[in-house]
Design an enzyme around this catalytic site. Structure first.
Site, PDB file in Angstrom:
ATOM      1  N   THR A  12       0.819  -1.217   0.000  1.00 26.97           N
ATOM      2  CA  THR A  12       0.000   0.000   0.000  1.00 26.97           C
ATOM      3  C   THR A  12       0.851   1.265   0.000  1.00 26.97           C
ATOM      4  OG1 THR A  12      -0.193   0.001   2.415  1.00 26.97           O
ATOM      5  CG2 THR A  12      -1.948  -1.120   1.175  1.00 26.97           C
ATOM      6  N   TYR A  14       4.055   3.890  -1.538  1.00 22.85           N
ATOM      7  CA  TYR A  14       4.261   4.697  -2.745  1.00 22.85           C
ATOM      8  C   TYR A  14       4.635   3.821  -3.941  1.00 22.85           C
ATOM      9  CZ  TYR A  14       6.255   8.309  -5.786  1.00 22.85           C
ATOM     10  OH  TYR A  14       6.539   9.125  -6.842  1.00 22.85           O
ATOM     11  N   LYS A  46      -6.177   3.742   2.708  1.00 27.27           N
ATOM     12  CA  LYS A  46      -5.531   2.424   2.631  1.00 27.27           C
ATOM     13  C   LYS A  46      -6.569   1.306   2.624  1.00 27.27           C
ATOM     14  CE  LYS A  46      -0.874   3.213   4.072  1.00 27.27           C
ATOM     15  NZ  LYS A  46       0.254   2.849   4.868  1.00 27.27           N
ATOM     16  N   LYS A 140      21.063  -1.504   3.754  1.00 29.73           N
ATOM     17  CA  LYS A 140      20.790  -2.249   2.523  1.00 29.73           C
ATOM     18  C   LYS A 140      21.895  -3.251   2.226  1.00 29.73           C
ATOM     19  CE  LYS A 140      17.812   1.039   0.113  1.00 29.73           C
ATOM     20  NZ  LYS A 140      17.628   1.847  -1.104  1.00 29.73           N
TER      21      LYS A 140
END
Length: 199
Positions: A12, A14, A46, A140
């Site tokens: 939900t 971007y 949402k 990351k």
């Protein structure tokens, strides 16, 4: 050609909502990991988005990053997992939640392809990044290392930044619109750069 079964984590958000739409538009059997958050109970947008996805045939799968078995159960339904959780909240280390997803994929043993939440600048090329962005790039790389050590088939998508995040404020952090009074130049002033200011 056989279609994939795709699980979108962060469906939900971007990027996530766009990935869900493309997946079911392409005819893939699409699942969204639905993580119940009390604060989202009153987020009508949402709720309407999830109902719309469901009407198009997308499956909502309950799960939680604090419940390993729920993640394993969700992963076992599919052969492709795409994670689109946000990485912009650099202080929360939200990207590291993917380590729990990596463990679930490893335990499930059926995933043919994992696309972790990258979608920005390639962290492997950001060894000289400054704080606070450095935190996200380091996180990351921790996730990448875990994926590779677990021998999970993966694809990293580094789009090198989304101009839409920065265009409105002309790259000035925390600004939606450019200032008419002052301009903040980042760095030490020794690098050349070009900025177009239009009125």
């Amino acid at each position: 050609m056989e279609k994939s079964k795709v699980l979108v984590v962060g469906g939900t958000g971007y990027i996530g909502k766009r990935l869900v739409k493309v997946s079911f538009d392409e005819g893939q059997e699409t699942y969204i990991l639905h993580i119940h958050r009390p604060e989202n109970k009153y987020d009508i947008d949402k709720v309407q988005m999830l109902l719309s996805f469901k009407e198009h045939g997308t499956h909502l799968v309950p799960g939680s990053f604090s419940d390993h078995q729920s993640l394993v159960n969700a992963v076992k339904l599919v052969d492709v997992v795409i994670c689109a959780i946000a990485g912009v909240h650099v202080r929360s280390h939200q990207i590291l939640l993917q380590l729990k997803l990596v463990d679930a994929i490893k335990d499930a043993g059926n995933v043919k392809r994992f696309l972790p939440s990258e979608f920005g600048t390639d962290p492997a090329r950001m060894e000289n990044a400054l704080e606070p962005g450095r935190i996200t790039f380091d996180d990351k790389m921790v996730v990448r290392k875990a994926i590779e050590e677990a021998r999970i088939p993966f694809t990293y998508i580094s789009a090198n930044c989304f101009a839409g995040y920065f265009l409105g404020g002309l790259c000035e952090p925390c600004k939606i619109l450019p200032s008419r009074d002052s301009v903040t130049l980042l760095g030490d002033g020794n690098k050349k750069g070009i900025r177009n200011l239009c009125r």
